[in-house]
Motif scaffolding. Structure first.
Motif, short mmCIF file in Angstrom:
data_model
loop_
_atom_site.label_atom_id
_atom_site.label_comp_id
_atom_site.label_asym_id
_atom_site.label_seq_id
_atom_site.Cartn_x
_atom_site.Cartn_y
_atom_site.Cartn_z
N LEU A 379 0.30 -10.99 -1.88
CA LEU A 379 0.00 -11.49 -0.54
C LEU A 379 -0.55 -10.39 0.36
N THR A 380 0.09 -9.22 0.30
CA THR A 380 -0.28 -8.19 1.26
C THR A 380 0.19 -6.82 0.79
N VAL A 381 -0.38 -5.79 1.39
CA VAL A 381 0.14 -4.44 1.20
C VAL A 381 1.41 -4.31 2.04
N GLY A 382 2.12 -3.20 1.84
CA GLY A 382 3.26 -2.90 2.70
C GLY A 382 4.55 -3.60 2.34
N GLN A 447 2.90 -1.59 -8.18
CA GLN A 447 2.74 -1.72 -6.73
C GLN A 447 1.90 -2.94 -6.42
N THR A 448 2.40 -3.77 -5.54
CA THR A 448 1.64 -4.97 -5.15
C THR A 448 0.69 -4.61 -3.99
N PRO A 449 -0.44 -5.29 -3.84
CA PRO A 449 -0.96 -6.40 -4.63
C PRO A 449 -1.34 -5.99 -6.06
N ASP A 450 -1.06 -6.89 -6.99
CA ASP A 450 -1.15 -6.56 -8.40
C ASP A 450 -2.57 -6.32 -8.89
N PHE A 451 -3.55 -7.01 -8.31
CA PHE A 451 -4.89 -7.00 -8.90
C PHE A 451 -5.84 -6.01 -8.23
N TRP A 452 -5.31 -5.21 -7.29
CA TRP A 452 -6.15 -4.20 -6.66
C TRP A 452 -5.47 -2.84 -6.85
N THR A 453 -6.18 -1.91 -7.50
CA THR A 453 -5.58 -0.61 -7.79
C THR A 453 -6.10 0.51 -6.90
N GLN A 664 -4.18 -10.90 -0.86
CA GLN A 664 -4.16 -9.45 -1.02
C GLN A 664 -4.56 -8.74 0.28
N LEU A 665 -3.91 -9.13 1.37
CA LEU A 665 -4.22 -8.55 2.68
C LEU A 665 -4.05 -7.04 2.64
N GLY A 666 -4.95 -6.36 3.33
CA GLY A 666 -4.92 -4.90 3.35
C GLY A 666 -5.78 -4.28 2.27
N THR A 667 -6.35 -5.10 1.41
CA THR A 667 -7.29 -4.62 0.40
C THR A 667 -8.65 -5.28 0.68
#
Length: 818
Positions: A379-382, A447-453, A664-667
């Protein structure tokens, strides 16, 4: 029978042949067009030529021309040769490649007496036509009959009983099942042989209990009960704890912690198990002869709570109950509860309320309760920290706290008011414990979000998808092993590690840890220091990612794996040749350079093994007497792509953590993803989609591998087939292994509990359940001397509706002796 002029009239025959020929021609044209498309993508040319032949045959049938039969037979022969050359004798791969063309040859054979050659005479007489049709019918019947029996992926070479390496395995736990995996080692093995290969077919329901908490509105029963003395303990998805008489199934007590349903848990309610301790039976410290932990506190615990059930809630609390009465142990924590959200950062904007919650059974050993927690994905970073903590089982005092941001440097609890670093990889499964080494072992996610590294912390990369070993008393890290160098696909390691002492040729043993991963990789490590016992190599992987993604150039691969072979175009499947062609076209249009092919915003990327597994939280079992590992797996490919959030909103995608779109808010990107299925709703890749596998741990050889589950209760496009075709369906939960030579399992998509022969993989017994199941069976000897096998069934995994849900606890036993 063959069609002749003695039956249907000439006018009617013309209409029938015209209709059938037109249908065949149209299907042929579709196959030809799709074949041209596939060939243009660099795929197989078979479909192009097969479509051309089918079109010609169809036109011939419509014209009642004799060549139609010969073209249909040539098409069948062509398809047989092609199918055998591409997939050999793999039954389920042959079915879609052949069945349509066998039917075509059968129909054309029946109409052969009506087809005219150049001389105007029938191309075949009635008798020959019937004989040819009979051959086609027998071939068709053979294929259909083959659908109703299992087709092992690996057939057992030796079905003789395996040698007993450790005949006393399991004896230490007596007649009970005192921990989630039966013991802290996570073996899921019982030494009971009252139920065995010779009599398992006589099993009957001994008793049934219903909890009253139906698995509806996002609730799932995934629990494995405990059995201590004469009592069974389990929890419901709403965190209620229930005690049952182990012989009769009658309720003794229940406790409701009044768990708050938050935005995060509204659609995700789970409790996979509880823990247990007897304060009077705690291990004694060799130096002080005092109980492990805070000796004074243990001694001061009230008599009512000497034996304790330890459980958690879906709103992030830890509590203990008196095992005899079910009353809250109010001296534990603050009035009986420990708030696990203390020390965590608050929920972030854009996330869900109550993001941190607990779903898995705690590890309770040597006076310590060890817990992790679940966090929202994608859903989001943080998101809050994935901190792992150890508490005094008598007092609830926080003893230590390990989190990835500090790693091996420090495991002391933070002072009140301070918070653990957010966004660290979390541990949401159940840990294992080696009492001789004093080490606890837990798996981590990423570390979430899972699909953005692109936003990963260095410590997140260091500990993502890892096995971490810590001192149970202090939380001090001893070692960790990473099963992925950087995880872009939610490949959390969630299964409880299995601990086993592997015999060596010189008569000694190596203490190993077996880590089962969603990638289908099985990492076998020396649990003293984390070094691989089965070889592991770093292989180059695709790195052509979108800007900022930062993929790892290599990934670790074990020499031992299940269902992890890379997909090829020839692995694409379908119920018929037509949806198989569709799946092959889709495969060729996707990005696929192997398992770690990065997601793109330009085209879909195939994800296999999928992010549900491989091996999910259900884990495996080890026959500790023979050294055989039993594992069930999932084989479900998915696809994914990056998408701008504005575009997702424009086309109406609804965001969630587990659905087909996450913000994936924040990405820079949201992510869209889904199952890779055909228009008919069946998977686009070859069966089986779930198996049970037996592996000899000494040699690493796969002893057998069989499909698990049928299509009987699995809806396809809203239709439930209702026929028992053992294709092998995605599995959930885990197995139970017994000295009786049996492996029990009920986490299939159809409504059955099964027993497999440990030496051959043959299904020896199957019993219908009222609804599907997801947990792992357990077994014990009751006070009446009978061996019981218990399953909890609340419904098959995540059906998306409240249909076919339940709340059943069912015990099986052999008939009482008269």
């Amino acid at each position: 029978m063959a069609v002749s002029n003695n039956g249907i009239g000439g006018k009617e025959l013309k209409i029938v042949t015209l209709a059938l020929g037109s249908i065949a021609a149209l299907l042929g044209l579709g196959l030809f067009a799709g074949g041209v498309w596939l060939a243009s993508l660099g795929g197989a040319w078979f479909y192009l030529f097969a479509g051309l032949l089918l079109t010609i045959a169809g036109v011939g049938l419509a014209r009642r021309a004799g060549y139609a039969l010969w073209v249909a037979l040539i098409l069948l022969g062509y398809s047989v040769i092609w199918a055998l050359s591409e997939v050999g004798t793999d039954f389920w791969q042959l079915v879609p490649r052949l069945i349509v063309f066998i039917v075509v040859a059968l129909v054309f054979s029946l109409f052969a007496p009506q087809l005219r050659g150049k001389s105007g005479q029938p191309v075949l007489g009635v008798k020959v036509s019937l004989a040819l049709a009979a051959v086609c019918f027998i071939a068709l019947a053979g294929l259909v009959a083959g659908m109703f029996r299992p087709h092992p992926t690996v057939v057992a070479k030796n079905t003789a009983p395996a040698a007993q390496i450790n005949p006393s395995a399991g004896d230490a736990d007596g007649n009970d099942w005192p921990a989630y995996g039966r013991n802290g080692l996570g073996e899921r093995y019982v030494q009971f042989d009252q139920i065995n290969k010779d009599n398992v077919d006589q099993l009957e329901v001994a008793w049934t209990y219903r909890t009253g908490d139906l698995a509806v509105d996002g609730a799932e029963y995934q629990v494995t009960p405990l059995k201590i003395d004469d009592t069974l303990y389990l929890c419901t998805p709403l965190s209620k704890v229930i005690a049952l008489d182990a012989v009769s199934g009658e309720e003794k007590w229940r406790f409701d912690p009044q768990a708050k349903i938050t935005e995060s848990t509204e659609g995700w309610k789970r409790c996979r198990g509880v823990g247990y301790t007897d304060l009077d039976a705690l291990s004694l410290d060799a130096a002080t002869d005092e109980p492990v932990g805070d000796a004074g506190m243990v001694a001061a615990a009230p008599a009512m709570c000497r034996k304790r059930v330890v459980s958690t809630t879906i709103d992030g609390r830890l509590f203990t109950l008196d095992a005899e009465t079910g009353k809250l142990c109010e001296d534990f924590g603050d009035q009986g509860f420990v708030d696990l959200t203390e020390g965590l950062t608050p929920d972030v904007e854009g996330g869900d309320e109550g993001s941190y919650n607990v779903t898995s059974a705690p590890l309770v050993a040597d006076g310590v309760v060890m817990v992790g927690g679940r966090l929202n994905d994608n859903l989001t970073v943080g998101e809050p920290s994935g901190v792992v903590r150890g508490y005094n089982v008598a007092t609830g005092e926080l003893l230590w706290a390990w989190d990835a941001s500090r790693g091996a440097s420090d495991s002391t609890p933070l002072p009140p008011g301070e918070t653990y670093a957010p966004e660290t990889p979390n541990f949401w499964g159940t840990a294992s414990y080696d009492p001789e080494l004093g080490l606890a072992y837990f798996p981590t996610g990423n570390q979430t979000p899972d699909f953005w590294t692109g936003n990963r912390h260095s410590y997140s990369d260091e500990y993502n998808d890892s096995i971490v070993a810590v001192d149970l008393k202090t939380g001090q890290e001893r070692w960790h092993f990473r099963t992925a160098n950087r995880d872009p696909f939610d490949y959390d390691v969630s299964a409880q590690p299995i601990l086993y002492d592997l015999p060596k040729a010189d008569g000694t043993t190596t203490p190993i840890l077996i880590a089962l991963t969603k990638r289908g990789q099985i990492f076998v490590l020396d649990r003293r220091d984390g070094t691989p016992v089965v070889p592991v190599e770093q292989r180059p992987v695709a790195t052509d990612a979108v800007e900022g993604m930062n993929p790892a150039p290599t990934q670790p691969y074990s020499a031992l794996s299940v269902g992890a072979d890379p997909l090829r175009e020839s692995d694409m499947w379908g119920a018929t040749i037509f949806d198989q062609l569709y799946c092959r076209i889709q495969f060729k249009q996707m990005r696929w350079e192997g398992e770690f092919t990065p997601l793109s915003d330009k085209q879909r990327t195939l994800i296999f093994p999928g992010y549900y597994g491989g091996f999910n939280w259900g884990g495996g079992a080890v026959d500790a007497a023979t050294g055989t590992l039993l594992v069930n797996d999932i084989r479900m490919a998915q696809w994914g792509r990056f998408i701008k959030r504005e575009e997702a909103e424009r086309i109406g995608l609804q965001p969630s953590t587990e659905g087909e779109y996450s913000k994936q808010l924040g990405t820079p990107w949201g992510v869209e993803r889904s199952m890779f299925v055909s228009p008919l709703g069946v998977p686009c890749f070859k069966p089986p989609f779930g198996t049970m596998t037996a592996i000899d741990l000494a040699s690493g050889e796969t002893k057998w591998q069989v499909p698990v589950g049928s299509i009987q209760d699995a809806p396809v496009l809203g239709i439930t087939p209702g026929v028992h075709i053992p294709l092998g369906m995605p599995t959930m939960g885990g197995p139970l292994v017994s000295k009786g030579g049996l492996t029990f399992f009920h986490g299939s998509l159809d409504y059955y509990v099964r027993a497999f022969d440990n030496d051959s993989g043959e299904e020896l017994w199957r019993s219908r359940l009222p609804v599907g199941g997801q947990g792992a069976p357990m077994s014990y000897i009751g006070e009446d001397g009978r061996q019981y096998v218990v399953v909890v069934a609340g419904g098959a995994t995540r059906t998306g509706t409240n249909d076919n849900r339940g709340d059943y606890v069912i015990a099986y036993a052999l008939p009482r002796q008269q």
